[in-house]
Scaffold this motif. Structure first.
Motif, PDB file in Angstrom:
ATOM      1  N   ALA A 236      -5.284   1.011  -8.621  1.00 16.59           N
ATOM      2  CA  ALA A 236      -4.514   0.905  -9.856  1.00 16.59           C
ATOM      3  C   ALA A 236      -3.073   0.491  -9.539  1.00 16.59           C
ATOM      4  N   ARG A 237      -2.644   0.767  -8.316  1.00 16.46           N
ATOM      5  CA  ARG A 237      -1.307   0.370  -7.860  1.00 16.46           C
ATOM      6  C   ARG A 237      -1.453  -0.782  -6.878  1.00 16.46           C
ATOM      7  N   PRO A 238      -0.518  -1.721  -6.863  1.00 19.85           N
ATOM      8  CA  PRO A 238      -0.607  -2.817  -5.894  1.00 19.85           C
ATOM      9  C   PRO A 238      -0.442  -2.291  -4.468  1.00 19.85           C
ATOM     10  N   PRO A 239      -0.907  -3.045  -3.482  1.00 20.09           N
ATOM     11  CA  PRO A 239      -0.853  -2.585  -2.096  1.00 20.09           C
ATOM     12  C   PRO A 239       0.533  -2.140  -1.646  1.00 20.09           C
ATOM     13  N   ARG A 240       1.555  -2.875  -2.015  1.00 19.35           N
ATOM     14  CA  ARG A 240       2.914  -2.546  -1.567  1.00 19.35           C
ATOM     15  C   ARG A 240       3.373  -1.175  -2.048  1.00 19.35           C
ATOM     16  N   GLN A 241       2.769  -0.676  -3.108  1.00 24.93           N
ATOM     17  CA  GLN A 241       3.138   0.638  -3.634  1.00 24.93           C
ATOM     18  C   GLN A 241       2.558   1.779  -2.800  1.00 24.93           C
ATOM     19  N   HIS A 242       1.764   1.449  -1.795  1.00 28.32           N
ATOM     20  CA  HIS A 242       1.178   2.456  -0.916  1.00 28.32           C
ATOM     21  C   HIS A 242       2.013   2.658   0.344  1.00 28.32           C
ATOM     22  N   THR A 243       3.239   2.153   0.342  1.00 26.34           N
ATOM     23  CA  THR A 243       4.175   2.397   1.439  1.00 26.34           C
ATOM     24  C   THR A 243       5.242   3.367   0.940  1.00 26.34           C
ATOM     25  N   ARG A 244       5.960   3.970   1.860  1.00 26.56           N
ATOM     26  CA  ARG A 244       7.046   4.862   1.441  1.00 26.56           C
ATOM     27  C   ARG A 244       8.139   4.082   0.723  1.00 26.56           C
ATOM     28  N   ASP A 245       8.393   2.856   1.153  1.00 28.18           N
ATOM     29  CA  ASP A 245       9.409   2.012   0.528  1.00 28.18           C
ATOM     30  C   ASP A 245       8.816   0.629   0.296  1.00 28.18           C
ATOM     31  N   PRO A 246       8.377   0.335  -0.926  1.00 27.01           N
ATOM     32  CA  PRO A 246       7.746  -0.955  -1.211  1.00 27.01           C
ATOM     33  C   PRO A 246       8.619  -2.169  -0.878  1.00 27.01           C
ATOM     34  N   GLU A 247       9.926  -1.970  -0.829  1.00 29.09           N
ATOM     35  CA  GLU A 247      10.817  -3.094  -0.500  1.00 29.09           C
ATOM     36  C   GLU A 247      10.684  -3.529   0.955  1.00 29.09           C
TER      37      GLU A 247
END
Length: 105
Positions: free
Chosen positions: A8-19
């Motif tokens: 439901a969340r994009p892959p980058r949202q599975h990191t501590r800091d998506p940036e």
């Protein structure tokens, strides 16, 4: 949804800091696979001097789909990864260590 709630969340949202995508590891194994693919694809495009438009034209994959994959905004399907790998002549997803071992459970 295939893949459960994690997708439901994009892959980058599975990191501590998506940036920091795609440099920071992901906590979800599927997102981590996408991160490896994104890193490999970005490196190959840079090495070969290919723009997103050139990669799209050569692979038949939509330019925005490529941009979203590299940026970690989408979950690529197998056909997308296969087309990009074939066009760039690069292995975008290496087999994981121990993949040849037999499962014992």
């Amino acid at each position: 949804m295939v893949g459960g709630h994690a997708r439901a969340r994009p892959p980058r949202q599975h990191t501590r800091d998506p940036e920091t995508w795609p440099e920071q590891p992901c906590t979800d194994p599927a997102a981590e696979a996408v991160r490896h693919i994104a890193r490999a694809l970005a490196a190959v495009l840079e090495e070969q001097g290919l723009s997103l438009r050139a990669a799209a034209d050569g692979s038949g994959v939509n330019r925005q789909a490529i941009a979203d994959l590299v940026a970690g905004r989408s979950w690529p399907d197998v056909a997308t990864v296969a087309r990009l790998a074939a066009f760039t002549c690069a292995g975008l997803w290496p087999p994981s260590a121990g993949a040849d071992r037999k499962r014992t459970h």
